[in-house]
Motif scaffolding. Sequence first.
Motif, mmCIF file in Angstrom:
data_model
loop_
_atom_site.group_PDB
_atom_site.id
_atom_site.type_symbol
_atom_site.label_atom_id
_atom_site.label_comp_id
_atom_site.label_asym_id
_atom_site.label_seq_id
_atom_site.Cartn_x
_atom_site.Cartn_y
_atom_site.Cartn_z
ATOM 1 N N PRO A 80 -74.066 13.307 -28.301
ATOM 2 C CA PRO A 80 -74.541 12.255 -27.405
ATOM 3 C C PRO A 80 -74.654 12.789 -25.981
ATOM 4 O O PRO A 80 -74.463 13.978 -25.730
ATOM 5 C CB PRO A 80 -73.452 11.185 -27.521
ATOM 6 N N TYR A 81 -74.940 11.910 -25.050
ATOM 7 C CA TYR A 81 -75.082 12.313 -23.655
ATOM 8 C C TYR A 81 -73.810 12.995 -23.148
ATOM 9 O O TYR A 81 -72.724 12.774 -23.657
ATOM 10 C CB TYR A 81 -75.405 11.103 -22.777
ATOM 11 N N SER A 82 -73.964 13.818 -22.139
ATOM 12 C CA SER A 82 -72.825 14.498 -21.539
ATOM 13 C C SER A 82 -73.106 14.721 -20.058
ATOM 14 O O SER A 82 -74.200 15.122 -19.666
ATOM 15 C CB SER A 82 -72.587 15.843 -22.221
ATOM 16 N N TRP A 83 -72.092 14.469 -19.228
ATOM 17 C CA TRP A 83 -72.199 14.708 -17.807
ATOM 18 C C TRP A 83 -71.750 16.112 -17.424
ATOM 19 O O TRP A 83 -71.972 16.552 -16.296
ATOM 20 C CB TRP A 83 -71.364 13.690 -17.028
ATOM 21 N N TRP A 84 -71.123 16.833 -18.342
ATOM 22 C CA TRP A 84 -70.566 18.145 -18.015
ATOM 23 C C TRP A 84 -71.611 19.182 -17.600
ATOM 24 O O TRP A 84 -71.325 20.004 -16.705
ATOM 25 C CB TRP A 84 -69.709 18.660 -19.165
ATOM 26 N N PRO A 85 -72.795 19.220 -18.187
ATOM 27 C CA PRO A 85 -73.772 20.205 -17.698
ATOM 28 C C PRO A 85 -74.136 20.009 -16.228
ATOM 29 O O PRO A 85 -74.326 20.984 -15.495
ATOM 30 C CB PRO A 85 -74.988 19.988 -18.600
ATOM 31 N N LEU A 86 -74.203 18.757 -15.777
ATOM 32 C CA LEU A 86 -74.496 18.495 -14.372
ATOM 33 C C LEU A 86 -73.386 19.036 -13.482
ATOM 34 O O LEU A 86 -73.647 19.690 -12.466
ATOM 35 C CB LEU A 86 -74.682 16.991 -14.145
ATOM 36 N N PHE A 87 -72.136 18.805 -13.866
ATOM 37 C CA PHE A 87 -71.009 19.291 -13.071
ATOM 38 C C PHE A 87 -70.931 20.812 -13.097
ATOM 39 O O PHE A 87 -70.585 21.445 -12.087
ATOM 40 C CB PHE A 87 -69.701 18.675 -13.556
ATOM 41 N N CYS A 88 -71.278 21.424 -14.228
ATOM 42 C CA CYS A 88 -71.309 22.891 -14.298
ATOM 43 C C CYS A 88 -72.387 23.454 -13.376
ATOM 44 O O CYS A 88 -72.171 24.479 -12.724
ATOM 45 C CB CYS A 88 -71.547 23.352 -15.730
ATOM 46 N N VAL A 117 -66.430 24.039 -17.040
ATOM 47 C CA VAL A 117 -66.793 24.689 -18.306
ATOM 48 C C VAL A 117 -65.785 24.340 -19.394
ATOM 49 O O VAL A 117 -66.156 24.047 -20.538
ATOM 50 C CB VAL A 117 -66.904 26.221 -18.123
ATOM 51 N N SER A 118 -64.494 24.319 -19.042
ATOM 52 C CA SER A 118 -63.493 23.932 -20.045
ATOM 53 C C SER A 118 -63.649 22.463 -20.424
ATOM 54 O O SER A 118 -63.440 22.092 -21.588
ATOM 55 C CB SER A 118 -62.087 24.233 -19.549
ATOM 56 N N GLY A 119 -64.035 21.621 -19.488
ATOM 57 C CA GLY A 119 -64.307 20.220 -19.822
ATOM 58 C C GLY A 119 -65.486 20.069 -20.754
ATOM 59 O O GLY A 119 -65.472 19.249 -21.686
ATOM 60 N N TRP A 120 -66.525 20.877 -20.534
ATOM 61 C CA TRP A 120 -67.706 20.845 -21.391
ATOM 62 C C TRP A 120 -67.379 21.346 -22.792
ATOM 63 O O TRP A 120 -67.833 20.797 -23.791
ATOM 64 C CB TRP A 120 -68.794 21.692 -20.768
ATOM 65 N N ILE A 121 -66.559 22.384 -22.871
ATOM 66 C CA ILE A 121 -66.189 22.939 -24.173
ATOM 67 C C ILE A 121 -65.348 21.961 -24.981
ATOM 68 O O ILE A 121 -65.553 21.784 -26.183
ATOM 69 C CB ILE A 121 -65.430 24.272 -23.985
ATOM 70 N N PHE A 122 -64.408 21.306 -24.329
ATOM 71 C CA PHE A 122 -63.456 20.459 -25.042
ATOM 72 C C PHE A 122 -63.785 18.970 -24.984
ATOM 73 O O PHE A 122 -62.915 18.140 -25.244
ATOM 74 C CB PHE A 122 -62.042 20.693 -24.500
ATOM 75 N N GLU A 123 -65.032 18.594 -24.664
ATOM 76 C CA GLU A 123 -65.357 17.175 -24.536
ATOM 77 C C GLU A 123 -65.286 16.429 -25.862
ATOM 78 O O GLU A 123 -65.125 15.216 -25.873
ATOM 79 C CB GLU A 123 -66.717 16.985 -23.886
ATOM 80 N N TYR A 124 -65.399 17.109 -26.983
ATOM 81 C CA TYR A 124 -65.346 16.438 -28.287
ATOM 82 C C TYR A 124 -63.944 16.420 -28.877
ATOM 83 O O TYR A 124 -63.766 16.061 -30.026
ATOM 84 C CB TYR A 124 -66.323 17.083 -29.264
ATOM 85 N N TYR A 125 -62.949 16.830 -28.114
ATOM 86 C CA TYR A 125 -61.576 16.813 -28.597
ATOM 87 C C TYR A 125 -60.778 15.637 -28.058
ATOM 88 O O TYR A 125 -59.650 15.413 -28.462
ATOM 89 C CB TYR A 125 -60.863 18.131 -28.221
ATOM 90 N N ARG A 126 -61.361 14.897 -27.122
ATOM 91 C CA ARG A 126 -60.665 13.721 -26.596
ATOM 92 C C ARG A 126 -61.689 12.710 -26.130
ATOM 93 O O ARG A 126 -62.862 13.015 -25.989
ATOM 94 C CB ARG A 126 -59.741 14.102 -25.440
ATOM 95 N N GLY A 127 -61.261 11.488 -25.933
ATOM 96 C CA GLY A 127 -62.149 10.448 -25.429
ATOM 97 C C GLY A 127 -62.906 9.735 -26.538
ATOM 98 O O GLY A 127 -62.517 9.712 -27.701
ATOM 99 N N VAL A 128 -64.027 9.150 -26.154
ATOM 100 C CA VAL A 128 -64.815 8.318 -27.049
ATOM 101 C C VAL A 128 -65.400 9.128 -28.208
ATOM 102 O O VAL A 128 -65.457 8.665 -29.348
ATOM 103 C CB VAL A 128 -65.962 7.638 -26.264
ATOM 104 N N HIS A 129 -65.813 10.353 -27.958
ATOM 105 C CA HIS A 129 -66.507 11.160 -28.971
ATOM 106 C C HIS A 129 -65.582 12.176 -29.646
ATOM 107 O O HIS A 129 -66.045 13.190 -30.141
ATOM 108 C CB HIS A 129 -67.694 11.892 -28.333
ATOM 109 N N ALA A 130 -64.291 11.899 -29.684
ATOM 110 C CA ALA A 130 -63.334 12.841 -30.286
ATOM 111 C C ALA A 130 -63.537 12.922 -31.792
ATOM 112 O O ALA A 130 -63.823 11.935 -32.459
ATOM 113 C CB ALA A 130 -61.915 12.410 -29.970
#
Length: 131
Positions: A80-88, A117-130
Amino acid sequence: MKAESWVIVAVGIFFAMIAPIYWLVSSDLTGTTALVMTFLLCALLGFYLGVVAKQIPDRPEDRNEGDIAEGAGEQGFFPPYSWWPLFCAMALGVVVLGVVIGWWLFIIGVGIGALTVSGWIFEYYRGVHAH
């Protein structure tokens, strides 16, 4: 994947034919180099897709007698959508500005970049999309 590899190979053949014609007409070294490198990229991608096409079983779209219903079901994982690429990208901007302005800003940008970058890598390990 057979159709995709043939399309890419056809595009590569087009660039292989156009590069010498472009050189003869314009004598431009930069454009000719770009056309040759485009041909090499198409050759590399066409070779890769051809090798992968031989490794996977036939897809319904690769067979003439394939039905649409054979392709039903899950096709893969689409994130799904991700804000991490913008922050990177913003962190990279700070790093580049740090090279121009000063090393202190470069170090801050590298720290922020490591976090994003670590947030982008681990975004599917926690939160809504875990998972």
